[in-house]
Scaffold this motif. Structure first.
Motif, mmCIF file in Angstrom:
data_model
loop_
_atom_site.group_PDB
_atom_site.id
_atom_site.type_symbol
_atom_site.label_atom_id
_atom_site.label_comp_id
_atom_site.label_asym_id
_atom_site.label_seq_id
_atom_site.Cartn_x
_atom_site.Cartn_y
_atom_site.Cartn_z
ATOM 1 N N GLU A 38 1.132 -1.390 -0.239
ATOM 2 C CA GLU A 38 -0.328 -0.037 -0.155
ATOM 3 C C GLU A 38 0.516 1.513 -0.077
ATOM 4 O OE1 GLU A 38 -3.691 0.287 1.389
ATOM 5 O OE2 GLU A 38 -3.962 -2.043 1.337
ATOM 6 N N ILE A 39 0.510 2.231 -0.743
ATOM 7 C CA ILE A 39 1.709 3.766 -0.942
ATOM 8 C C ILE A 39 0.536 4.471 -0.418
ATOM 9 C CG2 ILE A 39 3.028 5.037 -2.630
ATOM 10 C CD1 ILE A 39 2.922 2.150 -3.904
ATOM 11 N N PHE A 40 1.242 5.746 0.382
ATOM 12 C CA PHE A 40 0.338 6.720 0.503
ATOM 13 C C PHE A 40 1.363 7.511 0.687
ATOM 14 C CE2 PHE A 40 -0.681 2.944 3.158
ATOM 15 C CZ PHE A 40 -1.849 3.152 3.962
ATOM 16 N N PRO A 41 0.564 8.986 -0.245
ATOM 17 C CA PRO A 41 1.327 10.276 -0.208
ATOM 18 C C PRO A 41 1.436 11.009 1.146
ATOM 19 C CG PRO A 41 -0.754 10.113 -0.535
ATOM 20 C CD PRO A 41 -0.929 8.630 -0.662
ATOM 21 N N VAL A 42 2.403 11.680 1.790
ATOM 22 C CA VAL A 42 2.698 12.216 2.812
ATOM 23 C C VAL A 42 3.568 13.291 2.563
ATOM 24 C CG1 VAL A 42 3.257 9.727 3.898
ATOM 25 C CG2 VAL A 42 4.629 10.767 3.207
ATOM 26 N N ASN A 43 3.069 14.583 3.417
ATOM 27 C CA ASN A 43 4.161 15.436 3.477
ATOM 28 C C ASN A 43 4.556 15.109 4.763
ATOM 29 O OD1 ASN A 43 2.815 17.233 1.447
ATOM 30 N ND2 ASN A 43 0.680 17.443 3.341
ATOM 31 N N TYR A 44 6.364 15.890 5.013
ATOM 32 C CA TYR A 44 7.007 15.334 6.121
ATOM 33 C C TYR A 44 8.023 16.202 5.783
ATOM 34 C CZ TYR A 44 11.081 14.739 2.161
ATOM 35 O OH TYR A 44 11.573 15.123 1.308
ATOM 36 N N VAL A 45 8.841 16.456 6.473
ATOM 37 C CA VAL A 45 9.934 17.476 7.190
ATOM 38 C C VAL A 45 11.161 15.882 7.425
ATOM 39 C CG1 VAL A 45 8.489 19.774 7.868
ATOM 40 C CG2 VAL A 45 9.574 18.004 9.184
ATOM 41 N N VAL A 46 12.202 16.683 7.359
ATOM 42 C CA VAL A 46 13.398 16.625 7.355
ATOM 43 C C VAL A 46 14.058 16.711 9.035
ATOM 44 C CG1 VAL A 46 15.906 15.889 6.948
ATOM 45 C CG2 VAL A 46 13.938 15.249 5.502
ATOM 46 N N ASP A 47 14.471 16.311 9.800
ATOM 47 C CA ASP A 47 15.251 16.779 11.373
ATOM 48 C C ASP A 47 15.864 15.614 11.762
ATOM 49 O OD1 ASP A 47 14.770 18.354 13.621
ATOM 50 O OD2 ASP A 47 13.571 16.313 14.474
ATOM 51 N N GLY A 48 16.870 16.046 11.174
ATOM 52 C CA GLY A 48 18.582 15.404 11.474
ATOM 53 C C GLY A 48 18.744 14.129 10.447
ATOM 54 N N ARG A 50 16.519 12.407 10.066
ATOM 55 C CA ARG A 50 14.801 11.520 10.951
ATOM 56 C C ARG A 50 13.896 12.113 9.700
ATOM 57 N NH1 ARG A 50 14.962 12.254 16.574
ATOM 58 N NH2 ARG A 50 14.849 14.000 15.937
ATOM 59 N N VAL A 51 12.872 11.172 8.586
ATOM 60 C CA VAL A 51 11.394 12.103 8.025
ATOM 61 C C VAL A 51 10.739 12.057 9.177
ATOM 62 C CG1 VAL A 51 10.173 11.123 6.152
ATOM 63 C CG2 VAL A 51 12.839 10.434 6.229
ATOM 64 N N LEU A 52 9.956 12.887 9.085
ATOM 65 C CA LEU A 52 9.301 12.989 10.541
ATOM 66 C C LEU A 52 7.240 13.260 9.512
ATOM 67 C CD1 LEU A 52 10.619 15.240 12.861
ATOM 68 C CD2 LEU A 52 10.326 12.439 13.280
ATOM 69 N N PHE A 53 6.162 12.252 9.898
ATOM 70 C CA PHE A 53 5.730 12.858 8.859
ATOM 71 C C PHE A 53 4.402 12.438 10.120
ATOM 72 C CE2 PHE A 53 6.311 8.290 7.904
ATOM 73 C CZ PHE A 53 5.104 7.747 8.718
ATOM 74 N N ARG A 54 2.895 13.449 9.460
ATOM 75 C CA ARG A 54 2.050 12.983 10.867
ATOM 76 C C ARG A 54 0.608 11.725 9.946
ATOM 77 N NH1 ARG A 54 -1.084 18.991 12.467
ATOM 78 N NH2 ARG A 54 -2.132 17.461 12.271
ATOM 79 N N THR A 55 0.632 11.252 11.314
ATOM 80 C CA THR A 55 -0.548 9.694 10.481
ATOM 81 C C THR A 55 -1.841 10.540 11.494
ATOM 82 O OG1 THR A 55 -1.384 8.194 9.545
ATOM 83 C CG2 THR A 55 0.334 8.366 11.739
ATOM 84 N N ALA A 56 -3.056 9.853 11.064
ATOM 85 C CA ALA A 56 -4.571 10.185 12.452
ATOM 86 C C ALA A 56 -4.530 8.705 13.208
ATOM 87 C CB ALA A 56 -5.737 10.339 11.644
ATOM 88 N N PRO A 57 -4.744 8.495 14.456
ATOM 89 C CA PRO A 57 -4.762 7.635 14.725
ATOM 90 C C PRO A 57 -5.974 6.575 13.981
ATOM 91 C CG PRO A 57 -5.629 8.984 16.009
ATOM 92 C CD PRO A 57 -5.022 9.874 15.022
ATOM 93 N N GLY A 58 -5.928 5.176 14.457
ATOM 94 C CA GLY A 58 -6.435 4.160 13.318
ATOM 95 C C GLY A 58 -5.989 4.427 12.092
ATOM 96 N N SER A 59 -5.083 4.381 11.487
ATOM 97 C CA SER A 59 -4.786 4.829 10.377
ATOM 98 C C SER A 59 -3.892 3.686 9.497
ATOM 99 C CB SER A 59 -3.820 5.493 9.516
ATOM 100 O OG SER A 59 -2.913 5.981 7.946
ATOM 101 N N LYS A 60 -4.079 2.878 9.164
ATOM 102 C CA LYS A 60 -3.235 2.358 8.778
ATOM 103 C C LYS A 60 -1.625 2.191 8.317
ATOM 104 C CE LYS A 60 -6.634 0.185 4.528
ATOM 105 N NZ LYS A 60 -6.620 0.542 3.004
ATOM 106 N N LEU A 61 -1.455 3.784 8.338
ATOM 107 C CA LEU A 61 0.553 3.837 8.705
ATOM 108 C C LEU A 61 0.085 3.252 9.607
ATOM 109 C CD1 LEU A 61 0.860 7.439 6.899
ATOM 110 C CD2 LEU A 61 1.125 4.847 6.650
#
Length: 76
Positions: A38-48, A50-61
């Motif tokens: 399964e492939i999900f588009p995500v908005n992300y930021v790089v923090d050192g 690490r790649v960080l992105f937000r997701t909702a509880p219960g998400s397939k992620l």
């Protein structure tokens, strides 16, 4: 026109990879859910380093907690 046949791959350093990732903000995260990709588009930021992105509880992620092997890609 260059067909790409004479272009050789070049190994990048870790710093080069992180610098390239930091230039974008939209990527795709691929995970395996029930053995299927399964492939999900995500908005992300790089923090050192690490790649960080937000997701909702219960998400397939949330599947990441059971199977942390993923693929992440950014176009550029």
């Amino acid at each position: 026109m260059n067909s790409g046949a004479d272009v050789k791959p070049e190994a990048l350093t870790d710093d080069q990879c992180w610098n390239l990732l930091a230039r974008c903000s939209l990527g795709r995260l691929a995970v395996a859910i029930d053995g299927q990709p399964e492939i999900f588009p995500v908005n992300y930021v790089v923090d050192g380093p690490r790649v960080l992105f937000r997701t909702a509880p219960g998400s397939k992620l949330a599947e990441l907690t059971a199977n942390p092997r993923v693929a992440f890609e950014v176009d550029e």
